[in-house]
Design a protein around this motif. Sequence first.
Motif, mmCIF file in Angstrom:
data_model
loop_
_atom_site.group_PDB
_atom_site.id
_atom_site.type_symbol
_atom_site.label_atom_id
_atom_site.label_comp_id
_atom_site.label_asym_id
_atom_site.label_seq_id
_atom_site.Cartn_x
_atom_site.Cartn_y
_atom_site.Cartn_z
ATOM 1 N N HIS A 8 27.848 14.598 6.045
ATOM 2 C CA HIS A 8 27.937 13.773 7.253
ATOM 3 C C HIS A 8 26.592 13.570 7.930
ATOM 4 O O HIS A 8 26.444 12.668 8.738
ATOM 5 C CB HIS A 8 28.901 14.414 8.256
ATOM 6 C CG HIS A 8 30.287 14.499 7.736
ATOM 7 N ND1 HIS A 8 31.159 13.443 7.804
ATOM 8 C CD2 HIS A 8 30.943 15.490 7.100
ATOM 9 C CE1 HIS A 8 32.313 13.791 7.256
ATOM 10 N NE2 HIS A 8 32.197 15.021 6.810
ATOM 11 N N ARG A 9 25.632 14.441 7.615
ATOM 12 C CA ARG A 9 24.288 14.355 8.194
ATOM 13 C C ARG A 9 23.275 14.471 7.058
ATOM 14 O O ARG A 9 23.004 15.565 6.570
ATOM 15 C CB ARG A 9 24.063 15.470 9.208
ATOM 16 C CG ARG A 9 24.905 15.328 10.453
ATOM 17 C CD ARG A 9 24.688 16.521 11.345
ATOM 18 N NE ARG A 9 25.209 16.301 12.677
ATOM 19 C CZ ARG A 9 25.128 17.171 13.656
ATOM 20 N NH1 ARG A 9 24.532 18.338 13.457
ATOM 21 N NH2 ARG A 9 25.626 16.900 14.846
ATOM 22 N N VAL A 10 22.729 13.339 6.663
ATOM 23 C CA VAL A 10 21.891 13.265 5.473
ATOM 24 C C VAL A 10 20.485 12.815 5.835
ATOM 25 O O VAL A 10 20.308 11.802 6.519
ATOM 26 C CB VAL A 10 22.493 12.281 4.444
ATOM 27 C CG1 VAL A 10 21.623 12.189 3.198
ATOM 28 C CG2 VAL A 10 23.921 12.662 4.095
ATOM 29 N N VAL A 35 23.086 4.583 10.084
ATOM 30 C CA VAL A 35 21.737 4.800 9.562
ATOM 31 C C VAL A 35 20.728 4.754 10.703
ATOM 32 O O VAL A 35 20.761 3.852 11.540
ATOM 33 C CB VAL A 35 21.378 3.742 8.500
ATOM 34 C CG1 VAL A 35 19.939 3.896 8.031
ATOM 35 C CG2 VAL A 35 22.348 3.839 7.318
ATOM 36 N N VAL A 36 19.841 5.740 10.708
ATOM 37 C CA VAL A 36 18.748 5.811 11.678
ATOM 38 C C VAL A 36 17.444 5.698 10.893
ATOM 39 O O VAL A 36 17.179 6.507 9.996
ATOM 40 C CB VAL A 36 18.776 7.139 12.468
ATOM 41 C CG1 VAL A 36 17.594 7.215 13.425
ATOM 42 C CG2 VAL A 36 20.102 7.311 13.190
ATOM 43 N N LEU A 63 20.046 13.339 16.491
ATOM 44 C CA LEU A 63 20.405 14.539 15.733
ATOM 45 C C LEU A 63 21.701 15.183 16.210
ATOM 46 O O LEU A 63 22.393 15.830 15.425
ATOM 47 C CB LEU A 63 19.271 15.570 15.797
ATOM 48 C CG LEU A 63 18.008 15.219 15.021
ATOM 49 C CD1 LEU A 63 16.895 16.215 15.329
ATOM 50 C CD2 LEU A 63 18.270 15.157 13.524
ATOM 51 N N THR A 64 22.049 15.012 17.470
ATOM 52 C CA THR A 64 23.263 15.632 17.989
ATOM 53 C C THR A 64 24.527 14.852 17.647
ATOM 54 O O THR A 64 25.629 15.347 17.886
ATOM 55 C CB THR A 64 23.178 15.824 19.519
ATOM 56 O OG1 THR A 64 23.017 14.553 20.140
ATOM 57 C CG2 THR A 64 22.032 16.749 19.882
ATOM 58 N N ASN A 65 24.385 13.644 17.082
ATOM 59 C CA ASN A 65 25.559 12.888 16.659
ATOM 60 C C ASN A 65 26.227 13.572 15.468
ATOM 61 O O ASN A 65 25.580 14.278 14.700
ATOM 62 C CB ASN A 65 25.175 11.447 16.303
ATOM 63 C CG ASN A 65 24.755 10.652 17.521
ATOM 64 O OD1 ASN A 65 25.265 10.872 18.619
ATOM 65 N ND2 ASN A 65 23.829 9.734 17.336
ATOM 66 N N ILE A 69 22.736 9.120 8.688
ATOM 67 C CA ILE A 69 21.730 9.178 7.632
ATOM 68 C C ILE A 69 20.424 8.859 8.343
ATOM 69 O O ILE A 69 20.298 7.803 8.956
ATOM 70 C CB ILE A 69 21.985 8.151 6.518
ATOM 71 C CG1 ILE A 69 23.329 8.424 5.831
ATOM 72 C CG2 ILE A 69 20.838 8.167 5.502
ATOM 73 C CD1 ILE A 69 23.751 7.328 4.868
ATOM 74 N N ILE A 70 19.488 9.782 8.297
ATOM 75 C CA ILE A 70 18.180 9.558 8.903
ATOM 76 C C ILE A 70 17.171 9.452 7.770
ATOM 77 O O ILE A 70 17.047 10.362 6.957
ATOM 78 C CB ILE A 70 17.790 10.694 9.870
ATOM 79 C CG1 ILE A 70 18.762 10.727 11.054
ATOM 80 C CG2 ILE A 70 16.344 10.515 10.346
ATOM 81 C CD1 ILE A 70 18.495 11.832 12.059
ATOM 82 N N GLU A 71 16.482 8.314 7.737
ATOM 83 C CA GLU A 71 15.491 8.117 6.681
ATOM 84 C C GLU A 71 14.105 7.964 7.286
ATOM 85 O O GLU A 71 13.924 7.354 8.324
ATOM 86 C CB GLU A 71 15.867 6.925 5.799
ATOM 87 C CG GLU A 71 15.809 5.566 6.446
ATOM 88 C CD GLU A 71 14.430 4.934 6.471
ATOM 89 O OE1 GLU A 71 13.513 5.387 5.746
ATOM 90 O OE2 GLU A 71 14.253 3.998 7.244
ATOM 91 N N GLY A 72 13.146 8.575 6.602
ATOM 92 C CA GLY A 72 11.759 8.509 7.024
ATOM 93 C C GLY A 72 11.117 9.874 6.879
ATOM 94 O O GLY A 72 11.796 10.876 6.680
ATOM 95 N N ASN A 73 9.820 9.914 6.981
ATOM 96 C CA ASN A 73 9.102 11.166 6.772
ATOM 97 C C ASN A 73 8.787 11.879 8.075
ATOM 98 O O ASN A 73 9.447 12.828 8.431
ATOM 99 C CB ASN A 73 7.844 10.921 5.943
ATOM 100 C CG ASN A 73 8.200 10.615 4.518
ATOM 101 O OD1 ASN A 73 8.917 11.364 3.887
ATOM 102 N ND2 ASN A 73 7.726 9.498 4.000
#
Length: 174
Positions: A8-10, A35-36, A63-65, A69-73
């Motif tokens: 659920h948190r990728v 997507v973030v 992050l608290t959601n 999916i959070i993408e980036g470095n």
Amino acid sequence: MKIRFPYHRVLIVGCGGAGKSTLAVEMGKRFGLPVVHLDKLWWLPDWQNRTEQEFDEMLASELTNDDWIIEGNYFRTFEIRLKYADFCIFLDYDTKLCLQSVYERVEKYKGVARPDMTDGCIEQVDDEFKNWIITFKENVCPSMFEELQNGSTPYIVFQTRDATAHWLDGFKNA
């Protein structure tokens, strides 16, 4: 038999041009996860950046959601993102492929911002970004791998787009 996507948190990380945004959007569609794009949090129009404090506050809110999916470095925040994630995907693709993809992206979005970027950030490749891609495996990968290996978040590393696609195709839509 396909199995349901269990996360659920990728997090999706990797070199510029590896396809983090493309993979995130595809996974978001398939599994119904929002997507973030970290670039959208960091950049204001005309390639002006937010302060670290503003970025950190926006990231903390995401992050608290329950699902994302959070993408980036943005390595400075990698450790905290890993603590919230239940899975991490590392796209460890060939540097030449990443450079080629970035130049293709510039052609595709010539004169406009790409969908995963803040409006007003016209797609470009400057020397600093090109150098960051060229030195990514030497300067960034070791620290990211160390964080992954020392942390408790499960992760997978892909070295080709075919391997990534094959893995993704093994899951049933949510």
